[in-house]
Design an enzyme around this catalytic site. Sequence first.
Site, PDB file in Angstrom:
ATOM      1  CB  CYS A 136      -0.920  -0.016   1.220  1.00 34.91           C
ATOM      2  SG  CYS A 136      -1.904   1.480   1.391  1.00 34.91           S
ATOM      3  CB  CYS A 139      -0.335   2.435   4.146  1.00 35.85           C
ATOM      4  SG  CYS A 139      -1.848   1.799   3.444  1.00 35.85           S
ATOM      5  CG  ASP A 140       3.444   1.088   4.300  1.00 36.05           C
ATOM      6  OD1 ASP A 140       3.052   1.578   5.381  1.00 36.05           O
ATOM      7  OD2 ASP A 140       3.210  -0.086   3.961  1.00 36.05           O
TER       8      ASP A 140
END
Length: 315
Positions: A136, A139-140
């Site tokens: 993701c 997200c990261d």
Amino acid sequence: MSELYTKVLIIGSGPAGYAAAIYAARANLAPIMVSGLEPGGQLMITTDVENYPGFADVIQGPWLMEQMRLQAEHVGTKIIQEQIVDVDFFSRPFICHGEGGTVYKAETIIIATGAQAKWLGLESESKYLGFGVSGCATCDGFFFRGKEVAVIGGGNTAVEEALYLTNHASKVTLIHRRDKLRAEKMLQERLFKNPKIHIIWDHVVDEVLGEDNPLAVTSVRLKNTLTGATQVLSIDGVFVAIGHIPNTKIFKGKLDLDDEGYIIGSPLSSETSIEGVFSAGDVRDKVYRQAVTAAGMGCMGALDAASFLQDRGIT
Ligand code: NDP
């Protein structure tokens, strides 16, 4: 064999399921959540979470899910760790069977079974998951500021993730197993135009390479799909974007699903093709796929279930 009756049965225990449970419990509907055998959903395999609103400091995915579980329980949700293996949406109340033999009878159901990222299936991929390997970018991506990363895949997700990662990384290499992308043309044009993005065609990842102490990715070994030749590419992060599988196997033939198995529904409600059955989160959303959007949809599911019950005088 035990039998349980509820006005609201929630299947699945990611952010969508817990948000649905919290709202349904606070509407005095005494929901039952069947959490699956590995409760918590995809956030359980995430480490740092920085984009869930309400937390100024970095939090951990499993901790966030634990908090959601406690909150759902505190407000009155009964949580049962079991897997639903069969559903009957023709009976009223609906009937669901747990793998342990429990029979659930429910006036409404909120399906929040989520989706699973597809992975390459390499041992080294699992080893570095959360330590340089991610599923993701939203997200990261932030953790790879000024670094070099690779994105694997050739669909919309891979191209969107590559484009998103250019906001953070100094260089993004898209690695695709063929010489044509599956992604929409408009996205492809944006990809080709972006000077930070390089594409390696006709290659797959053979192995993720890195350090052990602390765990960190340093490169990937790539294999040419036409010649079999290998090469090593130095990078700090690998984003695997080869598709998702919605967890809808048990609903096949019982609810309207699209070609890829996602539950079909309108964006402005949580309704499904069966009245009284609602859905929320990644099981119906292949575009946003965020914890916060899933939680929002869980709230919608509970509110829709509550008004369904009220309209029918089931209070
Ligand atoms: P897709 O299934 O569309 O694409 C997966 C990609 O990964 C393909 O290019 C495929 O290669 C490649 N791939 C699959 N398995 C492997 C493997 N083992 N090794 C290497 N490569 C592999 O998945 P997406 O997640 O991109 O999209 C899923 C759905 O969600 C689609 O309908 C998409 O349109 C939609 N979506 C829509 C968005 C939007 O509207 N903004 C954003 C993101 C997704 P190959 O091409 O060779 O099969």
